[in-house]
Design a protein around this motif. Structure first.
Motif: not given
Length: 174
Positions: A43-46, A143-145, A154-164
């Protein structure tokens, strides 16, 4: 070839000095991030808005252990301590404390539970999601990053480096 006692001491001292330098270098490398391995699921940010007791709260968490402390049921500041990841090194680097003037440590944990799919009743804090809306407000947002880097991403080509994960709770159905 025979090595005399003075030469042995000199070699032993050189080896000990090299070991000390390597140890210090390893600590510096750790602190500078050389040993940092990206991790998926951290978890990066809340960010909370009108959620339970919070008007607006945003917390950026560290990569490893995070402590959120404060007095129960008071308006005293919350303190957030973030401990760095330590790989086999006994020394701990103490990072500065971040204080947030608010209460509601458990509200932060409740928001995380709801973000990850827990039902309101499952939190044992509310019967419906609407109960999490701060008194006097018509909606709540959270909002949770989550980091999505490294070999477990998880599928970084779809979701990128951060899932929000974002959720809006409204009093009125739209």
């Amino acid at each position: 070839m025979q090595i005399d006692e003075n030469e042995r001491k000199r070699i032993r001292n050189l080896l000990q000095e090299e070991k000390k330098q390597n140890s210090a270098s390893a600590m510096n490398d750790h602190i500078s991030g050389v040993f940092h391995r990206p991790m998926a699921g951290v978890i990066k940010r809340i960010r909370l808005e009108n959620f339970m007791c919070h008007n607006h709260l945003e917390i950026e968490l560290g990569d490893s252990i995070n402590f959120i402390t404060g007095q129960n049921g008071s308006k005293a500041p919350l303190s957030i301590f973030s401990m760095p990841r330590v790989y086999g090194i006994q020394n701990l680097l103490i990072l500065p404390m971040v204080s947030i003037f608010s209460d509601g440590k458990s509200a932060i944990l409740t928001a995380l539970c709801v973000a990850f799919g827990c039902r309101a009743k499952g939190t044992q804090r509310a019967s419906t999601l609407k109960d999490f809306i701060k008194t006097g407000c018509s909606y709540a947002n959270f909002h949770v990053e989550i980091k999505n880097e490294g070999e477990d991403a998880l599928k970084p080509e779809i979701y990128g480096d951060v899932i929000i994960i974002e959720h809006r709770i409204s009093e009125i159905k739209l």
